[in-house]
Design an enzyme around this catalytic site. Structure first.
Site: not given
Length: 407
Positions: A196, A280, A329-330, A333, A339, A384, A387
């Site tokens: 979320e 989350d 992309h972020e 990570h 990468h 987290c 659910n």
């Protein structure tokens, strides 16, 4: 008069080519004007809703007829989806708008097994689709004829900046050894995880879009619509828990130094945002031009951490899906992805976790990303995202206009 009428009828019936035009997506060197025709069957006597759960459009691309099948992205918004902005005197204003009847769709092109589409039908058709291996964009034209749309290849959009754009995450982690190879990860929807997301829009973005909060929210919604499709193949379900717009002023110190901004944003999320909105992961969307070629930064392997489950993304393009891919992309990570290197592959396309945004529009996560993501999930078991959030299309939502004012 007769001649003018004949010309108008011809234009409505047949697409035509243009050599150059300035659109919302940028300067386009070659485009096609089309008139999508809705062909969704409606039972006799039934009232046609504004946005059906499923729609079909006929249009011509490169002079050839295609059928675009669209399905409403029913899981796009979380049950308690909220929108927050700030009054000129700094008061926090939070609303809980009904969003079950939204206008964001995923889809495909008929008779093209590899096709994909991510479309907003809010005001005409706007978004992107892949046809015969090539990425196309579609958007309404601001003409007296409201049905006219421009369709053009992504490669025909003039690049706003020839300088390379990169993610600021560096490869400075310890040597990495996955617990399994891709062939050993026999995942299915029983393993599904659920993220979320809250997207926070800084004051510079509010100024950039001339204070048009509706336009900003539509921009964010379409981004998350694209992100959700990309993550579907990873067995990660993305839903939008909230959009917060810093309409009065920035609530953190937003700087061109991406790491400083990321640290500041994470601290603010931990002490403020988490106490107001259940979510989350949080991503900051900023108009600030980060130092150097950096357009985004995030912590690695930190999903569910109160401070570190965050990323910062520069609104670096007029093309929505390019900014959406940067945010995907972020978040990747945060989910433990590194990468991509030369040994990584995503079916011959540019991959989402490439450190450099290439001219070939990224569409998929690589085999390496798949392994790294699920290795992180299996090892760290971030709680987290276990659910499954309730969806707005299966539960009642607060009445439109419910509003909270906070000092």
């Amino acid at each position: 008069m007769i001649q003018v009428l004949l010309v108008t009828l011809c234009l409505a019936a047949f697409p035509y080519q243009g050599s150059s035009i300035i659109l919302e997506s940028g300067n386009v060197n070659d485009y096609e004007v089309v008139y999508p025709r809705k062909v969704t069957p409606v039972p006799k006597g039934a009232v046609q809703p504004k946005y059906e759960d499923a729609m079909q459009y006929e249009l011509k691309v490169n002079g050839e007829p295609v059928v675009l099948h669209l399905e409403r992205n029913k899981g796009l918004f979380s049950k308690d989806y909220s929108e927050t902005h700030y009054s000129p005197d700094g008061r926090k204003i939070t609303t809980y708008p009904p969003v079950e009847d939204h206008c964001y769709y995923h889809g495909r092109i008929q008779n093209d097994a590899d096709s994909i589409a991510s479309i907003s039908a809010c005001n005409g058709l706007k978004g992107h689709f892949k046809l015969q291996g090539e990425m196309y964009l579609i958007e309404p034209l601001e003409l007296s004829d409201s049905e006219a749309h421009a369709v053009f290849k992504y490669e025909n959009v003039e690049k706003e900046d020839e300088a390379p754009k990169i993610c600021g995450v560096t490869q400075n982690w310890e040597s990495y050894e996955p617990i399994k190879k891709a062939s050993q990860l026999n995942l299915n929807y029983q393993y599904q995880r659920y993220v979320e997301l809250v997207t926070v829009v800084d004051h510079g973005m509010y100024t950039k879009y001339n204070g048009d909060s509706d336009k900003i929210r539509q921009w964010v919604h379409q981004m998350v619509n694209t992100m959700k499709e990309s993550y579907r193949y990873m067995y990660i379900d993305i839903s939008l828990a909230g959009v917060e717009i810093w309409s009065n002023k920035d609530l953190i110190d937003v700087q061109p130094a991406a790491r400083h901004t990321l640290d500041s944003f994470g601290e603010w999320r931990e002490r403020d945002l988490l106490h107001r909105i259940s979510h989350d992961n949080a991503q900051l969307l900023t108009s600030t031009d980060f130092d150097g070629p950096t357009i985004g930064l995030a912590y690695v392997g930190t999903m569910c951490d109160p401070k570190l489950s965050t990323g910062v993304v520069e609104d670096h393009s007029k093309i929505n899906f390019l900014v959406a891919v940067t945010m995907a992309h972020e978040m990747g990570h945060n989910l433990g992805m590194r990468h991509d290197t030369g040994s990584c592959s995503c079916g011959g396309y540019s991959c989402i976790m490439s450190p450099v945004i290439s001219d070939d529009s990224p569409k998929y996560f690589s085999n390496c990303s798949y392994i790294q993501c699920w290795d992180f999930i299996m090892k760290e078991n971030p709680q987290c995202i276990l659910n499954k959030p309730l969806r707005t299309d299966t539960v009642s939502t607060p009445v439109s206009g419910d509003e909270l004012l906070e000092a």
